[in-house]
Motif scaffolding. Structure first.
Motif, PDB file in Angstrom:
ATOM      1  N   TYR A   1       0.825  -1.206   0.000  1.00 14.63           N
ATOM      2  CA  TYR A   1       0.000   0.000   0.000  1.00 14.63           C
ATOM      3  C   TYR A   1       0.860   1.259   0.000  1.00 14.63           C
ATOM      4  O   TYR A   1       0.511   2.250  -0.636  1.00 14.63           O
ATOM      5  CB  TYR A   1      -0.966   0.001   1.184  1.00 14.63           C
ATOM      6  CG  TYR A   1      -2.021  -1.063   1.080  1.00 14.63           C
ATOM      7  CD1 TYR A   1      -2.966  -1.040   0.054  1.00 14.63           C
ATOM      8  CD2 TYR A   1      -2.077  -2.101   1.993  1.00 14.63           C
ATOM      9  CE1 TYR A   1      -3.931  -2.018  -0.059  1.00 14.63           C
ATOM     10  CE2 TYR A   1      -3.047  -3.086   1.899  1.00 14.63           C
ATOM     11  CZ  TYR A   1      -3.965  -3.044   0.864  1.00 14.63           C
ATOM     12  OH  TYR A   1      -4.925  -4.014   0.763  1.00 14.63           O
ATOM     13  N   LEU A   2       1.969   1.207   0.701  1.00  9.95           N
ATOM     14  CA  LEU A   2       2.893   2.342   0.685  1.00  9.95           C
ATOM     15  C   LEU A   2       3.490   2.510  -0.704  1.00  9.95           C
ATOM     16  O   LEU A   2       3.605   3.635  -1.206  1.00  9.95           O
ATOM     17  CB  LEU A   2       4.003   2.153   1.717  1.00  9.95           C
ATOM     18  CG  LEU A   2       5.048   3.272   1.789  1.00  9.95           C
ATOM     19  CD1 LEU A   2       4.398   4.603   2.161  1.00  9.95           C
ATOM     20  CD2 LEU A   2       6.144   2.908   2.779  1.00  9.95           C
ATOM     21  N   LEU A   3       3.848   1.413  -1.339  1.00 11.01           N
ATOM     22  CA  LEU A   3       4.402   1.470  -2.689  1.00 11.01           C
ATOM     23  C   LEU A   3       3.374   2.036  -3.678  1.00 11.01           C
ATOM     24  O   LEU A   3       3.683   2.927  -4.477  1.00 11.01           O
ATOM     25  CB  LEU A   3       4.866   0.074  -3.134  1.00 11.01           C
ATOM     26  CG  LEU A   3       5.480  -0.028  -4.514  1.00 11.01           C
ATOM     27  CD1 LEU A   3       6.757   0.796  -4.598  1.00 11.01           C
ATOM     28  CD2 LEU A   3       5.765  -1.484  -4.858  1.00 11.01           C
ATOM     29  N   LEU A   4       2.138   1.534  -3.614  1.00  8.96           N
ATOM     30  CA  LEU A   4       1.090   2.038  -4.503  1.00  8.96           C
ATOM     31  C   LEU A   4       0.767   3.508  -4.225  1.00  8.96           C
ATOM     32  O   LEU A   4       0.549   4.286  -5.155  1.00  8.96           O
ATOM     33  CB  LEU A   4      -0.171   1.183  -4.371  1.00  8.96           C
ATOM     34  CG  LEU A   4      -0.069  -0.233  -4.917  1.00  8.96           C
ATOM     35  CD1 LEU A   4      -1.292  -1.052  -4.530  1.00  8.96           C
ATOM     36  CD2 LEU A   4       0.119  -0.216  -6.420  1.00  8.96           C
ATOM     37  N   ALA A   5       0.768   3.897  -2.950  1.00 10.47           N
ATOM     38  CA  ALA A   5       0.533   5.297  -2.602  1.00 10.47           C
ATOM     39  C   ALA A   5       1.635   6.183  -3.158  1.00 10.47           C
ATOM     40  O   ALA A   5       1.373   7.278  -3.676  1.00 10.47           O
ATOM     41  CB  ALA A   5       0.440   5.456  -1.086  1.00 10.47           C
ATOM     42  N   THR A   6       2.860   5.708  -3.082  1.00  8.73           N
ATOM     43  CA  THR A   6       3.993   6.463  -3.616  1.00  8.73           C
ATOM     44  C   THR A   6       3.884   6.619  -5.129  1.00  8.73           C
ATOM     45  O   THR A   6       4.108   7.713  -5.671  1.00  8.73           O
ATOM     46  CB  THR A   6       5.321   5.771  -3.246  1.00  8.73           C
ATOM     47  OG1 THR A   6       5.389   5.661  -1.815  1.00  8.73           O
ATOM     48  CG2 THR A   6       6.513   6.546  -3.757  1.00  8.73           C
ATOM     49  N   LEU A   7       3.539   5.543  -5.805  1.00  6.97           N
ATOM     50  CA  LEU A   7       3.383   5.599  -7.272  1.00  6.97           C
ATOM     51  C   LEU A   7       2.258   6.552  -7.669  1.00  6.97           C
ATOM     52  O   LEU A   7       2.423   7.385  -8.566  1.00  6.97           O
ATOM     53  CB  LEU A   7       3.153   4.212  -7.843  1.00  6.97           C
ATOM     54  CG  LEU A   7       4.316   3.234  -7.764  1.00  6.97           C
ATOM     55  CD1 LEU A   7       3.879   1.835  -8.203  1.00  6.97           C
ATOM     56  CD2 LEU A   7       5.481   3.723  -8.598  1.00  6.97           C
ATOM     57  N   ALA A   8       1.101   6.419  -7.012  1.00  3.02           N
ATOM     58  CA  ALA A   8      -0.030   7.303  -7.332  1.00  3.02           C
ATOM     59  C   ALA A   8       0.313   8.754  -7.017  1.00  3.02           C
ATOM     60  O   ALA A   8       0.001   9.652  -7.796  1.00  3.02           O
ATOM     61  CB  ALA A   8      -1.269   6.854  -6.561  1.00  3.02           C
ATOM     62  N   GLY A   9       0.957   8.994  -5.877  1.00  2.00           N
ATOM     63  CA  GLY A   9       1.336  10.357  -5.508  1.00  2.00           C
ATOM     64  C   GLY A   9       2.360  10.960  -6.452  1.00  2.00           C
ATOM     65  O   GLY A   9       2.264  12.140  -6.805  1.00  2.00           O
ATOM     66  N   THR A  10       3.301  10.158  -6.881  1.00  2.00           N
ATOM     67  CA  THR A  10       4.313  10.639  -7.832  1.00  2.00           C
ATOM     68  C   THR A  10       3.656  11.019  -9.155  1.00  2.00           C
ATOM     69  O   THR A  10       3.961  12.082  -9.728  1.00  2.00           O
ATOM     70  CB  THR A  10       5.394   9.560  -8.054  1.00  2.00           C
ATOM     71  OG1 THR A  10       6.006   9.264  -6.796  1.00  2.00           O
ATOM     72  CG2 THR A  10       6.443  10.038  -9.034  1.00  2.00           C
ATOM     73  N   LEU A  11       2.765  10.181  -9.645  1.00  2.00           N
ATOM     74  CA  LEU A  11       2.060  10.502 -10.890  1.00  2.00           C
ATOM     75  C   LEU A  11       1.202  11.755 -10.702  1.00  2.00           C
ATOM     76  O   LEU A  11       1.177  12.633 -11.562  1.00  2.00           O
ATOM     77  CB  LEU A  11       1.200   9.328 -11.353  1.00  2.00           C
ATOM     78  CG  LEU A  11       0.459   9.520 -12.662  1.00  2.00           C
ATOM     79  CD1 LEU A  11       1.430   9.801 -13.815  1.00  2.00           C
ATOM     80  CD2 LEU A  11      -0.382   8.305 -12.992  1.00  2.00           C
ATOM     81  N   GLY A  12       0.523  11.850  -9.548  1.00  3.93           N
ATOM     82  CA  GLY A  12      -0.293  13.017  -9.280  1.00  3.93           C
ATOM     83  C   GLY A  12       0.502  14.312  -9.190  1.00  3.93           C
ATOM     84  O   GLY A  12       0.095  15.343  -9.706  1.00  3.93           O
ATOM     85  N   LEU A  13       1.662  14.250  -8.559  1.00  3.59           N
ATOM     86  CA  LEU A  13       2.497  15.448  -8.454  1.00  3.59           C
ATOM     87  C   LEU A  13       3.118  15.862  -9.782  1.00  3.59           C
ATOM     88  O   LEU A  13       3.427  17.023  -9.989  1.00  3.59           O
ATOM     89  CB  LEU A  13       3.605  15.218  -7.415  1.00  3.59           C
ATOM     90  CG  LEU A  13       3.162  15.191  -5.963  1.00  3.59           C
ATOM     91  CD1 LEU A  13       4.310  14.781  -5.057  1.00  3.59           C
ATOM     92  CD2 LEU A  13       2.594  16.554  -5.546  1.00  3.59           C
ATOM     93  N   SER A  14       3.293  14.903 -10.673  1.00  3.39           N
ATOM     94  CA  SER A  14       3.893  15.245 -11.965  1.00  3.39           C
ATOM     95  C   SER A  14       2.881  15.751 -12.975  1.00  3.39           C
ATOM     96  O   SER A  14       3.252  16.287 -14.009  1.00  3.39           O
ATOM     97  CB  SER A  14       4.621  14.018 -12.540  1.00  3.39           C
ATOM     98  OG  SER A  14       3.694  13.003 -12.891  1.00  3.39           O
TER      99      SER A  14
END
Length: 187
Positions: A173-186
């Motif tokens: 869940y931390l990994l998926l949150a990081t991926l989603a957040g990275t895409l969202g911030l970009s």
């Protein structure tokens, strides 16, 4: 009794989701002529340039600087690139671009519901989802061909998954949150 209550809440959320979809899909074939037409048109020209064969997602091109290569320094081109791919399947139509934005907007509604459900209660999540589903500005942005629906849905997904990680301590869940957040911030 508990099963019946759960079913009713599930049906209620599905009805909220359907209302949100109906509001966002209303006149989905409208050209990009509303309040943010200048930015939607920029986004559309980037998607069009991808569709015309300039497939490098890291070098988006705009069409308002005359002939030649007209690279632009915008956000990561998630929605434009996906739209160009969908143009290959469904043809070059404004409804394709708007439908993709609506899809991300609806995913954002689902993620927001899940986030509120994790932090508070099911009842508060249903109320919050209802408000987001019918809020005029959320409907307007959720059907606009802009990077905003992608960014909002990714950030809400990241927040939801981060809360799930904090509750379960499951690394995925931390990994998926990081991926989603990275895409969202970009975006």
């Amino acid at each position: 009794m508990l099963k019946t209550s759960y079913r009713l809440k599930t049906y209620f959320f599905i009805s909220i989701f359907v209302v949100a979809a109906l509001l966002r899909f209303y006149q989905i074939d409208q050209p990009f002529i509303d309040g943010t037409s200048w930015r939607q048109t920029d986004t559309a020209t980037i998607a069009d340039n991808f569709y015309q064969g300039h497939w490098n997602i890291l070098l988006p091109q705009i069409s308002w600087n005359g002939p030649g290569e007209n690279y632009v320094g915008y956000e990561f081109q998630t929605i434009t690139y996906l739209t160009a791919l969908l143009y290959r399947i469904f043809g070059h139509h404004d409804w394709v671009a708007r439908s993709l934005a609506v899809s991300f907007s609806l995913w954002g509604l689902f993620a927001f519901y899940q986030l509120v459900r994790q932090v508070w209660t099911e009842d508060r999540a249903l109320l919050a989802a209802t408000i987001l589903a019918i809020l005029p500005n959320a409907v307007y942005v959720g059907r606009s061909f802009l990077p905003d629906p992608v960014m909002l849905s990714c950030m809400m997904t990241a927040a939801w998954l981060l809360v799930v990680y904090l509750k379960t301590e499951r690394f995925r869940y931390l990994l998926l949150a990081t991926l989603a957040g990275t895409l969202g911030l970009s975006c």
